[in-house]
Design an enzyme around this catalytic site. Structure first.
Site, PDB file in Angstrom:
ATOM      1  N   LYS A  91       0.854  -1.188   0.000  1.00 20.08           N
ATOM      2  CA  LYS A  91       0.000   0.000   0.000  1.00 20.08           C
ATOM      3  C   LYS A  91       0.893   1.241   0.000  1.00 20.08           C
ATOM      4  O   LYS A  91       1.875   1.255   0.759  1.00 20.08           O
ATOM      5  CB  LYS A  91      -0.914   0.018   1.233  1.00 20.08           C
ATOM      6  CG  LYS A  91      -1.794  -1.208   1.379  1.00 20.08           C
ATOM      7  CD  LYS A  91      -2.821  -1.340   0.294  1.00 20.08           C
ATOM      8  CE  LYS A  91      -3.667  -2.607   0.472  1.00 20.08           C
ATOM      9  NZ  LYS A  91      -4.623  -2.804  -0.635  1.00 20.08           N
ATOM     10  N   LYS A 117       2.660  -9.290  -1.300  1.00 13.50           N
ATOM     11  CA  LYS A 117       2.090  -9.342  -2.641  1.00 13.50           C
ATOM     12  C   LYS A 117       1.848  -7.958  -3.207  1.00 13.50           C
ATOM     13  O   LYS A 117       1.590  -7.003  -2.471  1.00 13.50           O
ATOM     14  CB  LYS A 117       0.776 -10.127  -2.651  1.00 13.50           C
ATOM     15  CG  LYS A 117      -0.354  -9.483  -1.857  1.00 13.50           C
ATOM     16  CD  LYS A 117      -1.640 -10.288  -1.934  1.00 13.50           C
ATOM     17  CE  LYS A 117      -2.466  -9.986  -3.148  1.00 13.50           C
ATOM     18  NZ  LYS A 117      -2.907  -8.585  -3.269  1.00 13.50           N
ATOM     19  N   ASP A 119      -0.508  -5.271  -4.935  1.00 20.36           N
ATOM     20  CA  ASP A 119      -1.947  -5.069  -4.941  1.00 20.36           C
ATOM     21  C   ASP A 119      -2.471  -5.475  -6.309  1.00 20.36           C
ATOM     22  O   ASP A 119      -1.757  -5.406  -7.312  1.00 20.36           O
ATOM     23  CB  ASP A 119      -2.278  -3.603  -4.651  1.00 20.36           C
ATOM     24  CG  ASP A 119      -3.756  -3.409  -4.372  1.00 20.36           C
ATOM     25  OD1 ASP A 119      -4.165  -3.511  -3.197  1.00 20.36           O
ATOM     26  OD2 ASP A 119      -4.508  -3.169  -5.335  1.00 20.36           O
ATOM     27  N   GLU A 120      -3.740  -5.882  -6.353  1.00 17.40           N
ATOM     28  CA  GLU A 120      -4.322  -6.305  -7.629  1.00 17.40           C
ATOM     29  C   GLU A 120      -4.443  -5.165  -8.637  1.00 17.40           C
ATOM     30  O   GLU A 120      -4.630  -5.396  -9.841  1.00 17.40           O
ATOM     31  CB  GLU A 120      -5.706  -6.937  -7.404  1.00 17.40           C
ATOM     32  CG  GLU A 120      -6.783  -6.002  -6.866  1.00 17.40           C
ATOM     33  CD  GLU A 120      -6.788  -5.903  -5.342  1.00 17.40           C
ATOM     34  OE1 GLU A 120      -7.783  -5.400  -4.798  1.00 17.40           O
ATOM     35  OE2 GLU A 120      -5.792  -6.317  -4.711  1.00 17.40           O
ATOM     36  N   HIS A 208      -5.755 -13.893  -7.124  1.00 16.00           N
ATOM     37  CA  HIS A 208      -6.568 -12.843  -6.489  1.00 16.00           C
ATOM     38  C   HIS A 208      -7.988 -12.892  -7.012  1.00 16.00           C
ATOM     39  O   HIS A 208      -8.230 -13.115  -8.193  1.00 16.00           O
ATOM     40  CB  HIS A 208      -5.977 -11.451  -6.735  1.00 16.00           C
ATOM     41  CG  HIS A 208      -6.550 -10.432  -5.805  1.00 16.00           C
ATOM     42  ND1 HIS A 208      -7.784  -9.852  -6.003  1.00 16.00           N
ATOM     43  CD2 HIS A 208      -6.088  -9.928  -4.636  1.00 16.00           C
ATOM     44  CE1 HIS A 208      -8.044  -9.022  -5.012  1.00 16.00           C
ATOM     45  NE2 HIS A 208      -7.034  -9.060  -4.163  1.00 16.00           N
TER      46      HIS A 208
END
Length: 313
Positions: A91, A117, A119-120, A208
């Site tokens: 983030k 990971k 973010d999508e 995701h």
């Protein structure tokens, strides 16, 4: 003998039925596109019709390889035999450079996260290309691992158009990636399967679930969450799947969550269990409930709960 009027009272306006139908598997072989078309193709537009579940014949399921690593394989990679694992999402979601991404991943990793990971919302934008990001982030991961004495997986998001995704996978693995991520609902189950069954892709794949609400639809249409987030991505090869927990930031029935967890981990012929990644509004105070709900075989996901902490990630 009951009268017809008694069996069907006159004041009942609607009735709902659970119908089980058998389809000859020879009609569509072991693959998802024609399975969908055969089972709930044109009729999917009908209001009041929902595909609740699918049971697969053993001979048909043999055509799928499932996860390369799965739950147990990821534990082995990370050398974490028992405890719950921790995942962080970078983030801010997007808009940052590769240098910023590397710094955020380093802080989360050295702080104790087992998996970090993308973010999508970020994949291969001009301001933070996959090539720049994987090189910068993996250097940061190596530094964090040497400091904490543990291994970190970084799942870089290769979601994009075809055939670019397969080129992206090869490129990032060549540059040191130890895991990849796919927005599997928007890119397609067949794409996930192709990546998972590619022998050159020897790293775990995190799936995701963004866009899944469009398939799961409403109460009386679409597919069930057990299929979209459980059985289908599992047989197509996802090693880990993002799912919505309770309590989470989105409205999600408790029984849906429980059924998805069961579908990802229950004995399923030769298909390995997939590691559930409950995520969506989880903070430190929710960890106890997350473990109580799902047990220790989970990858707890916390994005803002880590990066927005007053003391930093």
């Amino acid at each position: 003998v009951l009268s017809y009027e008694y069996v069907i009272p006159k004041d009942i306006k609607e009735r709902y039925y659970c119908v089980q139908i058998g389809f000859p598997a020879i009609n569509f072989r072991p693959q998802i596109p024609q399975l969908f078309t055969s089972v709930i193709g044109n009729i999917s537009i009908t209001h009041g019709l929902k595909l609740v579940d699918l049971a697969f014949p053993k001979a048909w399921l043999k055509g799928f390889k499932g996860p390369k690593f799965g739950l147990d394989g990821i534990r082995k990679l990370l050398k974490i035999p028992e405890r719950p694992m921790l995942n962080n999402m970078v983030k801010p979601c997007t808009g940052h450079t590769a240098k910023v991404a590397a710094d955020l991943v380093y802080k989360a990793a050295v702080g104790g996260c087992d998996v970090v990971k993308d973010d999508e919302l970020i994949s291969n934008p001009e301001f933070n290309t996959l090539e720049d990001r994987i090189v910068a982030v993996m250097e940061a991961v190596d530094r964090a691992d040497s400091e904490k004495g543990e291994k970190t997986l970084y799942t870089i998001n290769i979601s994009n158009r075809l055939p670019d995704m397969f080129e992206y996978a090869d490129k990032v693995i060549e540059l040191g990636a130890n895991a990849i991520m796919v927005n599997f609902v928007s890119t397609g189950f067949a794409t996930l399967r192709k990546l998972a069954e590619d022998p050159s892709i020897k790293v775990p794949i995190l799936g995701h679930m963004d866009f899944s609400g469009a398939l799961m639809g409403g109460e009386w249409n679409g597919l069930s969450s057990v299929l979209v987030l459980g059985k289908l991505p599992r047989i197509c090869g996802a090693d880990s799947i993002v799912v919505r927990p309770r309590p989470g930031r989105e409205e999600f029935l408790d029984e849906r969550y429980e059924n998805i967890l069961r579908a990802l981990r229950f004995p399923f012929q030769h298909i390995k269990p997939t590691l559930p990644l409950p995520s969506g509004g989880i903070t430190a105070g929710m960890v106890e409930l997350a473990v109580k709900d799902a047990g220790k075989d989970i990858l707890i996901g916390s994005g803002g709960g880590i990066h927005s902490h007053p003391d930093g990630p």
